[in-house]
Write an enzyme that holds these catalytic residues in place. Structure first.
Site, mmCIF file in Angstrom:
data_model
loop_
_atom_site.group_PDB
_atom_site.id
_atom_site.type_symbol
_atom_site.label_atom_id
_atom_site.label_comp_id
_atom_site.label_asym_id
_atom_site.label_seq_id
_atom_site.Cartn_x
_atom_site.Cartn_y
_atom_site.Cartn_z
ATOM 1 N N ALA A 177 0.800 -1.215 0.000
ATOM 2 C CA ALA A 177 0.000 0.000 0.000
ATOM 3 C C ALA A 177 0.836 1.271 0.000
ATOM 4 O O ALA A 177 0.295 2.368 0.108
ATOM 5 C CB ALA A 177 -0.924 0.014 1.226
ATOM 6 N N HIS A 212 -2.039 6.418 4.752
ATOM 7 C CA HIS A 212 -0.744 6.267 5.402
ATOM 8 C C HIS A 212 0.156 7.444 5.033
ATOM 9 O O HIS A 212 0.272 7.803 3.860
ATOM 10 C CB HIS A 212 -0.049 4.978 4.955
ATOM 11 C CG HIS A 212 -0.830 3.736 5.208
ATOM 12 N ND1 HIS A 212 -1.114 3.263 6.471
ATOM 13 C CD2 HIS A 212 -1.412 2.865 4.336
ATOM 14 C CE1 HIS A 212 -1.815 2.152 6.376
ATOM 15 N NE2 HIS A 212 -2.010 1.889 5.093
ATOM 16 N N ASN A 249 1.561 -3.983 7.931
ATOM 17 C CA ASN A 249 2.599 -4.271 6.946
ATOM 18 C C ASN A 249 3.330 -3.003 6.518
ATOM 19 O O ASN A 249 4.526 -3.031 6.232
ATOM 20 C CB ASN A 249 1.989 -4.953 5.717
ATOM 21 C CG ASN A 249 1.758 -6.433 5.943
ATOM 22 O OD1 ASN A 249 2.401 -7.054 6.771
ATOM 23 N ND2 ASN A 249 0.821 -7.005 5.210
#
EC number: 1.4.1.21
Length: 262
Positions: free
Chosen positions: A127, A222, A192
């Protein structure tokens, strides 16, 4: 015509199917899918019939097909179960569930086996991106690294920080502040990005992590900040679904065979 590279996939869920569909739609012309395996008999049979390729009952059966690359699209536990077998069998490994490498002993042992067997482990960007800039910054000077993740409260269910009140709250709330090593132990399947950042920069003990619950949020946002004396790197990515993780494997596989490497 050049001989195609043999590909195997471990995990036939949502992300595994993205990779398979990309191959079937011509995105990975240099590869042939020779076999798949998964915990779910139904899902692996469905994928095997769609390609078609071999429906393998175990990783051992998949490795008998001599794949050049094995893609993991399952879980951190599966990474730990298969990584050493894959390398010893003479295959390279592409990993999506980066959280497995938060275990330093496992990371070191896997690194050692990869060197011994002259095989490689490829970490899919999942991601996030910007690994090259983060690694460069870490080489240039002493740095600090921080990651801030915003998630909907529903995605926090099943974790130690979830409270039912988060579902009805209308305010942003920080549910975790600490470092990546602690975050990994609390959220083994949900950080992750934190693990990847830690591996690329200052390590799990020194990568600061903040996780926030955002009312009615769909997806994840994020933001990674890496700061040194001479350079600062900021990477921010919002993804509505986890599809970006599957597509990051497709991009990685394309990059492996590309004459021009980004």
């Amino acid at each position: 015509m050049n001989k195609k590279l043999r590909l195997g996939i471990v995990g036939c869920g949502y992300l595994g199917n993205i990779i398979v569909d990309a191959l079937l739609n011509g995105y990975l012309e240099e590869y042939e899918l020779v076999g798949v395996t998964s915990r779910s008999l139904e899902s692996r049979a469905k994928v095997a019939n769609k390609v078609p390729c071999k429906d393998c009952k175990s990783i051992d059966e998949l490795l008998e097909l001599k794949p050049d690359y094995v893609v993991e699209a399952a879980s951190g536990k599966v990474v730990k179960d298969i990584a050493h077998k894959v390398l010893y069998a003479g295959s390279n490994l592409v990993v999506l569930s980066i959280g497995a490498f938060a275990d330093e002993a496992f990371y070191d042992k896997t690194n050692q086996i990869a060197r011994e067997t002259n095989k490689r482990i490829y970490i899919a960007s999942g991601a996030i991106g910007g690994f090259d800039a983060m690694r460069t910054a870490a080489l240039m000077s002493e740095i600090t690294s921080k990651i801030t993740s915003e998630k909907g409260p529903k995605s926090l269910r099943g974790t130690p920080v979830f409270r039912e009140e988060l579902m009805s709250s209308d305010k942003k709330e920080d549910v975790f502040n600490g470092f990546a090593k602690e975050a990994i132990s609390l959220f083994p399947t949900k950080v992750n990005v934190a693990v990847a950042t830690a591996l690329a920069t200052t390590g799990a003990d020194n990568t600061a992590v903040t996780i926030s619950s955002i009312p009615n949020m769909v997806g994840d946002n994020h933001k990674i900040e890496v700061k040194g004396e001479d350079v600062q790197v900021t990477v921010e990515i919002y993804s509505k679904t986890s599809a970006i993780a599957g597509w990051s494997v497709v991009a990685l596989l394309k990059n492996i065979v590309s004459p021009i490497v980004f």
